[in-house]
Design a protein around this motif. Structure first.
Motif, PDB file in Angstrom:
ATOM      1  N   PHE A 116       0.954  -1.502  -0.464  1.00  0.00           N
ATOM      2  CA  PHE A 116       0.029   0.204  -0.162  1.00  0.00           C
ATOM      3  C   PHE A 116       0.840   1.176  -0.333  1.00  0.00           C
ATOM      4  O   PHE A 116       0.323   2.637  -0.826  1.00  0.00           O
ATOM      5  CB  PHE A 116      -0.936  -0.073   1.019  1.00  0.00           C
ATOM      6  N   LEU A 117       2.056   1.099   1.402  1.00  0.00           N
ATOM      7  CA  LEU A 117       2.229   2.227   0.807  1.00  0.00           C
ATOM      8  C   LEU A 117       3.551   2.796  -0.498  1.00  0.00           C
ATOM      9  O   LEU A 117       3.893   3.535  -0.736  1.00  0.00           O
ATOM     10  CB  LEU A 117       3.425   2.111   2.152  1.00  0.00           C
ATOM     11  N   ALA A 118       4.036   2.042  -1.118  1.00  0.00           N
ATOM     12  CA  ALA A 118       4.894   2.060  -1.681  1.00  0.00           C
ATOM     13  C   ALA A 118       3.855   2.242  -3.181  1.00  0.00           C
ATOM     14  O   ALA A 118       3.908   3.059  -4.021  1.00  0.00           O
ATOM     15  CB  ALA A 118       5.246   0.343  -2.468  1.00  0.00           C
ATOM     16  N   ALA A 119       2.522   1.696  -3.314  1.00  0.00           N
ATOM     17  CA  ALA A 119       1.571   2.832  -4.434  1.00  0.00           C
ATOM     18  C   ALA A 119       1.282   3.662  -3.973  1.00  0.00           C
ATOM     19  O   ALA A 119       0.676   4.796  -5.302  1.00  0.00           O
ATOM     20  CB  ALA A 119       0.384   1.686  -4.072  1.00  0.00           C
ATOM     21  N   LEU A 120       1.714   4.700  -2.887  1.00  0.00           N
ATOM     22  CA  LEU A 120       1.258   5.208  -3.218  1.00  0.00           C
ATOM     23  C   LEU A 120       2.617   7.267  -2.999  1.00  0.00           C
ATOM     24  O   LEU A 120       2.895   8.107  -3.092  1.00  0.00           O
ATOM     25  CB  LEU A 120       0.972   6.317  -1.567  1.00  0.00           C
ATOM     26  N   SER A 121       4.242   6.437  -3.153  1.00  0.00           N
ATOM     27  CA  SER A 121       5.032   6.801  -3.787  1.00  0.00           C
ATOM     28  C   SER A 121       4.939   7.751  -5.047  1.00  0.00           C
ATOM     29  O   SER A 121       6.037   8.452  -5.241  1.00  0.00           O
ATOM     30  CB  SER A 121       5.542   5.616  -4.067  1.00  0.00           C
ATOM     31  N   SER A 122       4.004   7.136  -5.853  1.00  0.00           N
ATOM     32  CA  SER A 122       4.219   8.090  -6.904  1.00  0.00           C
ATOM     33  C   SER A 122       2.787   9.112  -6.671  1.00  0.00           C
ATOM     34  O   SER A 122       2.717   9.960  -7.634  1.00  0.00           O
ATOM     35  CB  SER A 122       2.925   7.076  -8.438  1.00  0.00           C
ATOM     36  N   LEU A 123       2.342   9.466  -6.238  1.00  0.00           N
ATOM     37  CA  LEU A 123       1.561  10.695  -6.140  1.00  0.00           C
ATOM     38  C   LEU A 123       1.993  11.891  -5.448  1.00  0.00           C
ATOM     39  O   LEU A 123       3.031  11.547  -4.453  1.00  0.00           O
ATOM     40  CB  LEU A 123       0.356  10.054  -4.289  1.00  0.00           C
ATOM     41  N   PRO A 124       1.844  12.583  -5.592  1.00  0.00           N
ATOM     42  CA  PRO A 124       2.501  14.206  -5.464  1.00  0.00           C
ATOM     43  C   PRO A 124       1.874  14.633  -4.058  1.00  0.00           C
ATOM     44  O   PRO A 124       1.061  14.187  -2.962  1.00  0.00           O
ATOM     45  CB  PRO A 124       1.514  15.177  -6.064  1.00  0.00           C
ATOM     46  N   ASP A 125       2.818  15.460  -3.158  1.00  0.00           N
ATOM     47  CA  ASP A 125       2.559  15.223  -1.875  1.00  0.00           C
ATOM     48  C   ASP A 125       1.646  16.995  -1.438  1.00  0.00           C
ATOM     49  O   ASP A 125       1.302  16.096  -0.417  1.00  0.00           O
ATOM     50  CB  ASP A 125       3.579  16.098  -1.573  1.00  0.00           C
ATOM     51  N   THR A 126       0.966  16.870  -2.427  1.00  0.00           N
ATOM     52  CA  THR A 126      -0.084  17.602  -2.489  1.00  0.00           C
ATOM     53  C   THR A 126      -1.161  17.202  -2.748  1.00  0.00           C
ATOM     54  O   THR A 126      -2.163  16.849  -1.151  1.00  0.00           O
ATOM     55  CB  THR A 126      -0.433  18.775  -3.735  1.00  0.00           C
ATOM     56  N   GLU A 127      -1.991  15.618  -2.962  1.00  0.00           N
ATOM     57  CA  GLU A 127      -2.226  14.720  -2.501  1.00  0.00           C
ATOM     58  C   GLU A 127      -2.260  14.101  -1.239  1.00  0.00           C
ATOM     59  O   GLU A 127      -3.337  13.697  -0.260  1.00  0.00           O
ATOM     60  CB  GLU A 127      -2.646  13.717  -3.967  1.00  0.00           C
ATOM     61  N   LEU A 128      -0.979  13.668  -1.146  1.00  0.00           N
ATOM     62  CA  LEU A 128      -0.646  12.806   0.854  1.00  0.00           C
ATOM     63  C   LEU A 128      -1.238  13.720   1.311  1.00  0.00           C
ATOM     64  O   LEU A 128      -1.678  13.086   3.027  1.00  0.00           O
ATOM     65  CB  LEU A 128       0.617  12.482   0.456  1.00  0.00           C
ATOM     66  N   THR A 129      -1.488  15.157   1.533  1.00  0.00           N
ATOM     67  CA  THR A 129      -1.558  16.307   2.888  1.00  0.00           C
ATOM     68  C   THR A 129      -2.354  16.813   2.633  1.00  0.00           C
ATOM     69  O   THR A 129      -2.762  17.427   3.113  1.00  0.00           O
ATOM     70  CB  THR A 129       0.069  17.108   2.731  1.00  0.00           C
ATOM     71  N   ALA A 130      -2.971  16.728   1.693  1.00  0.00           N
ATOM     72  CA  ALA A 130      -4.770  17.366   1.076  1.00  0.00           C
ATOM     73  C   ALA A 130      -5.601  17.389   2.270  1.00  0.00           C
ATOM     74  O   ALA A 130      -5.496  16.363   3.369  1.00  0.00           O
ATOM     75  CB  ALA A 130      -5.097  17.399  -0.177  1.00  0.00           C
ATOM     76  N   PRO A 131      -6.092  18.421   3.534  1.00  0.00           N
ATOM     77  CA  PRO A 131      -6.624  17.876   4.081  1.00  0.00           C
ATOM     78  C   PRO A 131      -8.154  17.179   3.334  1.00  0.00           C
ATOM     79  O   PRO A 131      -8.662  16.912   2.670  1.00  0.00           O
ATOM     80  CB  PRO A 131      -7.650  19.722   4.532  1.00  0.00           C
ATOM     81  N   ARG A 132      -8.460  16.957   4.314  1.00  0.00           N
ATOM     82  CA  ARG A 132      -9.778  15.353   4.005  1.00  0.00           C
ATOM     83  C   ARG A 132     -10.110  15.451   5.470  1.00  0.00           C
ATOM     84  O   ARG A 132     -10.074  15.368   5.766  1.00  0.00           O
ATOM     85  CB  ARG A 132      -9.185  13.780   3.401  1.00  0.00           C
ATOM     86  N   SER A 133     -11.898  14.844   4.913  1.00  0.00           N
ATOM     87  CA  SER A 133     -12.629  14.893   5.731  1.00  0.00           C
ATOM     88  C   SER A 133     -12.689  13.347   6.402  1.00  0.00           C
ATOM     89  O   SER A 133     -13.292  12.534   6.362  1.00  0.00           O
ATOM     90  CB  SER A 133     -14.537  14.883   5.537  1.00  0.00           C
ATOM     91  N   ILE A 134     -12.056  13.344   6.822  1.00  0.00           N
ATOM     92  CA  ILE A 134     -11.377  12.408   8.206  1.00  0.00           C
ATOM     93  C   ILE A 134     -11.112  12.187   9.115  1.00  0.00           C
ATOM     94  O   ILE A 134     -10.164  13.453   9.131  1.00  0.00           O
ATOM     95  CB  ILE A 134     -10.751  11.580   6.713  1.00  0.00           C
ATOM     96  N   VAL A 135     -11.079  11.770   9.845  1.00  0.00           N
ATOM     97  CA  VAL A 135     -10.452  12.240  11.335  1.00  0.00           C
ATOM     98  C   VAL A 135      -9.183  12.464  11.391  1.00  0.00           C
ATOM     99  O   VAL A 135      -8.358  13.098  12.249  1.00  0.00           O
ATOM    100  CB  VAL A 135     -10.539  10.753  12.799  1.00  0.00           C
ATOM    101  N   PHE A 136      -8.433  12.095  10.883  1.00  0.00           N
ATOM    102  CA  PHE A 136      -6.796  12.159  11.331  1.00  0.00           C
ATOM    103  C   PHE A 136      -6.688  13.423  10.569  1.00  0.00           C
ATOM    104  O   PHE A 136      -5.328  13.796  10.233  1.00  0.00           O
ATOM    105  CB  PHE A 136      -6.058  11.157  11.208  1.00  0.00           C
ATOM    106  N   GLY A 137      -7.100  13.963   9.442  1.00  0.00           N
ATOM    107  CA  GLY A 137      -7.119  15.151   8.567  1.00  0.00           C
ATOM    108  C   GLY A 137      -6.831  15.007   7.175  1.00  0.00           C
ATOM    109  O   GLY A 137      -6.814  15.593   6.523  1.00  0.00           O
ATOM    110  N   SER A 138      -5.470  14.015   7.295  1.00  0.00           N
ATOM    111  CA  SER A 138      -5.224  13.568   5.268  1.00  0.00           C
ATOM    112  C   SER A 138      -4.814  12.028   5.498  1.00  0.00           C
ATOM    113  O   SER A 138      -4.830  11.742   6.412  1.00  0.00           O
ATOM    114  CB  SER A 138      -4.347  14.544   5.140  1.00  0.00           C
ATOM    115  N   LEU A 139      -4.174  11.949   3.878  1.00  0.00           N
ATOM    116  CA  LEU A 139      -4.011  11.133   3.883  1.00  0.00           C
ATOM    117  C   LEU A 139      -3.023  10.164   5.075  1.00  0.00           C
ATOM    118  O   LEU A 139      -2.716   9.517   5.196  1.00  0.00           O
ATOM    119  CB  LEU A 139      -3.882  10.139   2.472  1.00  0.00           C
ATOM    120  N   LEU A 140      -1.651  11.426   4.609  1.00  0.00           N
ATOM    121  CA  LEU A 140       0.164  10.710   5.420  1.00  0.00           C
ATOM    122  C   LEU A 140      -0.557  10.675   6.837  1.00  0.00           C
ATOM    123  O   LEU A 140      -0.482  10.304   7.560  1.00  0.00           O
ATOM    124  CB  LEU A 140       0.466  11.390   4.588  1.00  0.00           C
ATOM    125  N   ARG A 141      -1.577  11.480   7.580  1.00  0.00           N
ATOM    126  CA  ARG A 141      -1.572  11.555   9.139  1.00  0.00           C
ATOM    127  C   ARG A 141      -2.716  10.269   9.384  1.00  0.00           C
ATOM    128  O   ARG A 141      -2.662  10.038  10.007  1.00  0.00           O
ATOM    129  CB  ARG A 141      -2.636  13.410   9.219  1.00  0.00           C
TER     130      ARG A 141
END
Length: 167
Positions: free
Chosen positions: A18-43
């Protein structure tokens, strides 16, 4: 192979995939605010890692030092991958070396919120695997929202691809 060994190997495999699959995503998608309890995909994924550390400390009878389930410190993806691989390796080695009778031992601990808990070592390992699966599912939901298909990390896929066998 025993249940604890198979499950910790499954967790390590699924986390890595799963983490390897995220390597191709830009940081903006990893850290973008999301309506999820921890606030972002990375968090969200950092929360899973941090809780792996907490449960490791419980198993070792050591203090974990965290006061929140969502610490301010959140590494970049590359560092999180290194940390997650390291702790997954620790869990695999722990499961490989713990005696069957030790898996039944009760561990007393304190939740981050201050309440006390008691679980046997086998159930702690099961919780660690299940907890991460839950949050990978949340992260996969975010990926679908941004039109990225997450890798299949289902347990039967692990068994088929790794030929882990039966317990």
């Amino acid at each position: 192979m025993r249940e604890a060994e198979v499950l910790t190997r499954y967790k390590a495999w699924a986390d890595d995939l799963f983490l390897a699959a995220l390597s191709s995503l830009p940081d903006t998608e990893l850290t973008a605010p999301r309506s999820i309890v921890f606030g972002s995909l990375l968090r969200t994924l950092n929360h899973s890692y941090q809780m792996d550390c907490v449960w490791k400390c419980h198993l070792l009878g050591k203090p974990h030092g965290l006061t929140t389930r969502n610490p301010d410190d959140c590494p970049e993806l590359e560092e999180l991958i290194v940390r997650q691989r390291s702790i997954d390796e620790w869990y695999v080695n722990y499961a490989n070396t713990i005696a069957e009778n030790e898996l039944k031992e009760i561990v007393e601990f304190e939740f981050i919120g201050g309440e006390t808990g008691r679980m046997n070592r086998r159930d702690i390992l099961l919780h660690v695997v299940n907890h991460t699966t839950y949050h990978r599912g949340q992260a996969a939901g975010i990926l679908y929202q941004i039109n990225v298909t997450p890798p299949a990390t289902d347990f039967p896929v692990f068994l088929r691809e790794t030929k882990a066998g039966t317990w």
